[in-house]
Write a protein that holds these residues in place. Structure first.
Motif: not given
Length: 239
Positions: A83-86, A89-91, A115-116
């Motif tokens: 959730r933190a990485c989302v 907005e990393v692909g 978008k991840t």
């Protein structure tokens, strides 16, 4: 010869790994290559030095980020990490398939609607069958890769990371992830290289990879821009 990067089939499938400790050097390289490269990989090495800011800087160039942190923990921890990485907005974002079904489902659900894309790492390209036996995993490399890729798919994860050498086994087993990222790409095999199951860019795409990751050949090149240009031209039949 001059060319438009958008016209090259490989342009969206090439991921350059910014495996550097120097954040400014990594960002400078990304800026130099951005005309030809749509994706950059940020692994543990660079992320520990630059944190979320380095992801933000790369995205500001209009590029996609493959955040390769290979999460492998209890499901609740992985869910929160995803959730933190989302939010960045990393692909692409990696988790280890060996974390098991509950962890994989937690990761998939945490990224749902974002978008991840979650990628399940099957067997690291530095490992050989003897290494798997050492940690108590039976079966051949291809069997392990196929089993882990199938598990990831069953858990809602449609992308995997594996060596291109296992792609034919995946096809024979009718396992067809939507995204297949292959690291361990080498232009020539080098003495002392810790990657074992390597292939060339052209071989990887021919075997069914959707994306390839190239790090050291670019990072160690005297002229990384020219190397990438030549690679794209050759792979697209323009060289």
């Amino acid at each position: 010869m001059p060319f438009e990067v958008s016209s090259l089939p490989l342009a969206d499938g090439l991921i350059v790994a910014l495996d550097l400790f120097d954040v400014e050097k990594a960002l400078l390289l990304a800026r130099r290559l951005r005309q030809y490269v749509s994706w950059f990989k940020v692994g543990s090495q660079l992320f520990l030095c630059g944190g979320p800011k380095v992801v933000e800087e790369i995205r500001s160039l209009g590029a996609q980020v493959f955040l390769d942190l290979k999460f492998h923990d209890i499901p609740a921890t992985v869910e929160r990490a995803v959730r933190a990485c989302v939010q960045m907005e990393v692909g692409f974002l990696t988790v280890h398939a060996l974390g098991g079904g509950r962890m994989l489902r937690a990761a998939s659900e945490a990224a749902a609607g974002s978008k991840t894309r979650i990628l399940a790492v099957t067997v690291l390209t530095s490992l050989e069958e003897a290494d798997l036996s050492e940690v108590g995993l039976s079966g051949s490399l291809s069997e392990r890769v196929c089993a882990l890729a199938a598990l990831a798919g069953d858990c809602g994860i449609r992308g995997i990371v594996c060596s291109a050498r296992e792609l034919s086994s995946l096809r024979k087993s009718d396992i067809r992830p939507e995204v297949v990222v292959t690291p361990g790409i080498r232009l020539t095999q080098r003495k002392g290289d810790d990657q074992r199951r390597t292939v060339s860019p052209r071989e990887a795409f021919a075997l069914g990879a959707t994306h390839i990751v190239i790090g050291r050949p670019v990072l160690e090149a005297e002229d990384p821009v020219n190397l990438v240009r030549n690679l794209l031209q050759e792979g697209s039949g323009l060289a």
